[in-house]
Each structure stands twice: as structure tokens, then as C-alpha cells.
Design an enzyme around this catalytic site. Structure first.
Site, PDB file in Angstrom:
ATOM      1  N   TYR A 193      12.205 -56.718 -25.330  1.00  0.00           N
ATOM      2  CA  TYR A 193      11.444 -55.920 -24.372  1.00  0.00           C
ATOM      3  C   TYR A 193       9.998 -55.829 -24.832  1.00  0.00           C
ATOM      4  O   TYR A 193       9.718 -55.844 -26.047  1.00  0.00           O
ATOM      5  CB  TYR A 193      11.997 -54.496 -24.277  1.00  0.00           C
ATOM      6  CG  TYR A 193      13.230 -54.339 -23.411  1.00  0.00           C
ATOM      7  CD1 TYR A 193      13.115 -53.930 -22.082  1.00  0.00           C
ATOM      8  CD2 TYR A 193      14.490 -54.588 -23.913  1.00  0.00           C
ATOM      9  CE1 TYR A 193      14.233 -53.773 -21.291  1.00  0.00           C
ATOM     10  CE2 TYR A 193      15.627 -54.432 -23.133  1.00  0.00           C
ATOM     11  CZ  TYR A 193      15.486 -54.016 -21.814  1.00  0.00           C
ATOM     12  OH  TYR A 193      16.605 -53.865 -21.021  1.00  0.00           O
ATOM     13  N   ASP A 248      16.403 -49.759 -16.353  1.00  0.00           N
ATOM     14  CA  ASP A 248      16.292 -48.474 -15.669  1.00  0.00           C
ATOM     15  C   ASP A 248      15.463 -48.604 -14.395  1.00  0.00           C
ATOM     16  O   ASP A 248      14.731 -49.577 -14.207  1.00  0.00           O
ATOM     17  CB  ASP A 248      15.599 -47.452 -16.581  1.00  0.00           C
ATOM     18  CG  ASP A 248      16.328 -47.219 -17.888  1.00  0.00           C
ATOM     19  OD1 ASP A 248      17.554 -47.388 -17.918  1.00  0.00           O
ATOM     20  OD2 ASP A 248      15.648 -46.856 -18.872  1.00  0.00           O
TER      21      ASP A 248
END
Length: 251
Positions: free
Chosen positions: A114, A55
Site C-alpha cells: 500500500y 475500505d
């Protein structure tokens, strides 16, 4: 014969509108600036395929991408320096290597990891604000990790899907999801076969939201099983989130 080149990429996502090139707009993307460097090197457009989309504002330490090239004069491990000479300071190619023709940065990936970085116990420094989020309470790691264990294995992650997610299936296989302390920071690490749009930001936000209210794991398990997006906690800001590592079937 075309060569298939794999890149390991790090970037500061603050000033990018995410990873993916956005056709028909002037939005600055990581894929876009690397493709500009590839075009400068080749004299024509070269498509870059990434292992996943990040993002706007999300960083990467271990993003992976691949491209095909007809250039034979550059050793595979020298593409990194050749591209870095044309890239802006907030993107760096860490490694480049030749891989088999069938290697695909997205479809050959089997694990994606992540990490979210949080500062607590003290104010964050101005130099840390791009790469960390500030926690305003001391979290209960035991409770957070009990939440994390609820996700392990094959899980319907509908509750964590961001608006506009187009995935046919919302089921993902979660290998790890845990919090740990590191000096005056808290790290959240999650590893899965793939992620939904905004999923990591939503998982972390949901866990911290319910942990602050001391909601028991059995109650959160029912909330997750409901699949109701309205019951999820806040989607956290991108600062502090890193695409940390990609692992492959073919290395």
C-alpha cells in the site's frame, strides 16, 4: 473446461463502499460493478475473487482478482477491453491473462503493498484532494522511519486493528514500512503478507501522531507491544491511500 482469468484492476474508491460486495444492500462496491460486467458478458452470474478488501474511499492501482469462465472465443488478454466497455469510468481493468486453475487471487498472494500520499509545504489543489491527504507540519522522516523499523518482521499488530476485525491472529509479517519525500509530497509505503482491517490507516495515523510529539522509538515500541488499541493514534481518512501492488507465488 473452465479457464481461470486473472485481472489487474485500478479504481478511484471515492464513490465506492469499498471493494467487497455487500449482500442484501444496494451499496456500490468495486467487486459488485465488475461482477455486473461479467454477468453481462456471460449471461449469468460469475463470482469474482479479489486479493484483498479495501475500505470505502480507498483507491487501487494494482488490485488483482480472478474468475472462472467457460467462454473460449475471447483471448485472455481481450477480457480487459471486453469488461471495460461495460464498466463505469472509475474502474478500469489494466490487464487480463489466463493463469493456472489453482491460482487464487487471495490465497496465492504473498506480498501486498500500500502507498499513502501526503502533500505538505503548500495547499493542496482541488483536483488533488481525492488522492492525497494534507500534512499541516513538516514531518521528521528520520524519526518516522525509525518507527517503521519497529514493525519489520513478524509483529503483533493488535494495536492497529480496526473495530470489527475478525482475524484469528493479529500477527503479520511486515517486509517494508518507510516514508520518503517526492517533490512536495511525502509517501508512506508498507508491504506485508496481509493486513488487518484499517491497519494501514492506523499505522500511518499512529506514526504521524507520535512523530509530531517527538516520541522516541523506544517508547513507541512499548506502546505497540502493549497491544492496546486505545494507545494508537487516529485512523487516517482513506483519501490518499492506494492498494499499490500484489505479488504472487504463482504469476
Amino acid at each position: 473446461m473452465q479457464r481461470n482469468i486473472k485481472l489487474v484492476i485500478a479504481y478511484d474508491g471515492t464513490d465506492f463502499c469499498g471493494w467487497q460486495r455487500q449482500g442484501g444492500t444496494k451499496a456500490r462496491t468495486v467487486q459488485g460493478v465488475i461482477e455486473e460486467a461479467l454477468e453481462k458478458l456471460h449471461g449469468s452470474f460469475i463470482k469474482l475473487t479479489g486479493s484483498g478488501r479495501t475500505d470505502s474511499g480507498v483507491h487501487a492501482k494494482g488490485q488483482v482478482a480472478n474468475f472462472y469462465t467457460n467462454i473460449e472465443s475471447i483471448p485472455a488478454n481481450r477480457f480487459a477491453s471486453a469488461l471495460n466497455s461495460s464498466l463505469p469510468r472509475d474502474v478500469r481493468i489494466l490487464e487480463s491473462a489466463e493463469v493456472p486453475p489453482e491460482f487464487h487471487a487471495r490465497f496465492s498472494a504473498c506480498f501486498r503493498t500500500y502507498r499513502y500520499q501526503f502533500i505538505y509545504r503548500r495547499p493542496s489543489l482541488p483536483t488533488e484532494n481525492r488522492y492525497n491527504l494534507r500534512l499541516w507540519h513538516v514531518p521528521n522522516l528520520e524519526l518516522l522511519n525509525a518507527y517503521g523499523r519497529l514493525l519489520l518482521g513478524e509483529t503483533d499488530c493488535s494495536i492497529f486493528a480496526g473495530a470489527g476485525d475478525t482475524s484469528r491472529s493479529k500477527t503479520r509479517y511486515i517486509y517494508r514500512a518507510y516514508f520518503y519525500a517526492e517533490k512536495d509530497s511525502i509517501i508512506f509505503e508498507i508491504c506485508a503478507n496481509a493486513f488487518l482491517k484499517n491497519m494501514v490507516r492506523s499505522v500511518a495515523g499512529t506514526f504521524l501522531h507520535y512523530e509530531e510529539s517527538a516520541v522516541p522509538p523506544c517508547a513507541l515500541k512499548e506502546i505497540i507491544a502493549s497491544g492496546k488499541r486505545s494507545l494508537a493514534g487516529p485512523t487516517l481518512p482513506p483519501q490518499g491511500l492506494f492498494l499499490w501492488k500484489i505479488e504472487f507465488k504463482i504469476s
